[in-house]
Scaffold this active site. Sequence first.
Site, PDB file in Angstrom:
ATOM      1  N   GLU A   1     -34.835  -1.482 -18.008  1.00 47.02           N
ATOM      2  CA  GLU A   1     -33.804  -2.448 -18.388  1.00 47.02           C
ATOM      3  C   GLU A   1     -32.461  -2.159 -17.722  1.00 47.02           C
ATOM      4  OE1 GLU A   1     -32.520  -4.743 -22.487  1.00 47.02           O
ATOM      5  OE2 GLU A   1     -33.162  -2.656 -22.605  1.00 47.02           O
ATOM      6  N   ASP A   2     -32.159  -0.886 -17.477  1.00 42.17           N
ATOM      7  CA  ASP A   2     -30.812  -0.519 -17.044  1.00 42.17           C
ATOM      8  C   ASP A   2     -30.721   0.078 -15.647  1.00 42.17           C
ATOM      9  OD1 ASP A   2     -29.881  -1.326 -19.509  1.00 42.17           O
ATOM     10  OD2 ASP A   2     -29.973   0.677 -20.392  1.00 42.17           O
TER      11      ASP A   2
ATOM     12  N   HIS B   1     -28.498  10.231 -23.437  1.00 40.69           N
ATOM     13  CA  HIS B   1     -29.061   9.420 -24.531  1.00 40.69           C
ATOM     14  C   HIS B   1     -30.591   9.458 -24.561  1.00 40.69           C
ATOM     15  CE1 HIS B   1     -29.889   6.254 -27.357  1.00 40.69           C
ATOM     16  NE2 HIS B   1     -30.462   5.529 -26.402  1.00 40.69           N
TER      17      HIS B   1
ATOM     18  N   ASP C   1     -33.932   6.428 -30.835  1.00 41.64           N
ATOM     19  CA  ASP C   1     -32.894   5.767 -30.046  1.00 41.64           C
ATOM     20  C   ASP C   1     -31.722   5.367 -30.941  1.00 41.64           C
ATOM     21  OD1 ASP C   1     -32.009   3.869 -27.663  1.00 41.64           O
ATOM     22  OD2 ASP C   1     -32.151   2.584 -29.435  1.00 41.64           O
TER      23      ASP C   1
END
Length: 298
Positions: free
Chosen positions: A128-129, A100, A191
Amino acid sequence: ELTTTVASTAPFESPTGNETPGGPAAAEQAPPSHPRLQGARLAGLADGSFDALPYRARLLATLRASHAQADLGMVERAFDLAVDAHSMQVRASGEPYVTHPIASAQILAELGIDPVAVAAALLHDVPEDTEYSLNDVEERFGPEIAHMVDGVTKLSKFSTHSHEQQQAENIRKMFLAMADDIRVVLIKLADRLHNMRTLGALGREKQQRIARQTMEIYAPLAERLGIWQIKWELEDLSFKALEPEAYRDLAKLLDTRRKGREMLLNSSSATTRTSGHKPRNTLPRSAGSRGTSTRSSN
C-alpha cells in the site's frame, strides 16, 4: 498514518541490552541476508542513521524462544525487505516508518504467534505504501503471506458511511477476516496497538477519532479473542486520548496508592528482619497427628 519521503532523519533510541535478548553484541552476530543490506548496519534511511540490527536480533530471539525448531529465514527476508521498502519514509513522530511494522511483528512474536504471520506483519504496509506490489510480495514469500498482507490492507480501508453504518461494516469485515484466517485480525490488532502507543504525534482531533474507533472495535475484538493484555492496553491508551485530564488524575491516584503499599511492605520487611522473626512453615498439630496415624495404620 501519513508518511513523508525524506533524505534523512535523526536516529532514535534502539532497544537496550535489557530489552533485547542477547543485547547489541548478539545483534551484530546476525548478518543481513538481503544483498542491498550488507554490512554492520541495515540502512533504514539514506544516510544509514537507523540501526535496524538490534530490532532484528530482538525479533528473532523472541521467535526462537517460542518456535525453537522453526526456520526463520522467511522472517529475516521479510525484515530486510521491509527496511528496504520503507527506507525513505518517516512517521508523523519523525521516527523511521519501518519501526511501525517491526513493532507490530514484535507484538505478535511476544504473543507466540507463528513466524509466517510475523513475516506478514513485517510486510503489511509494503504493497500500500511502497513501490513493491502485492504480486512482488507473493513472488518472494508465497501466496499464504500475500493473502494475509492483502487481508490487512482490506481491513484498513474503512467505510465512508455514517458512523453507525461504518462501525457495523467494519465489525462485519473483521469477523469475515477471522473466518478466513484469524491471523489477519491478529496482525491488525498489533498494528492498531502500536499506532495507539505512538498516538501523541498526531493532532488532537485525529487522536480522539482513532481512540473512539479503538474503543468501539479493536478493544472488544481483542476481548472476544481472549487477548486480555492487548485489550487492556488498548482501553488504557484510548482513555488517555479521550479523557486526558481524568486519565492523569487516575494515574496520580494509582501511583499514590502504589507508593503507599510499597512503603507498608518495606516497613513490614524491615520490622521482620529487625526482630529476627522467621515465618513458621509447619502443619498444625492436628493435621500432623492425622498424617501420622494414617501412615501407622498402613
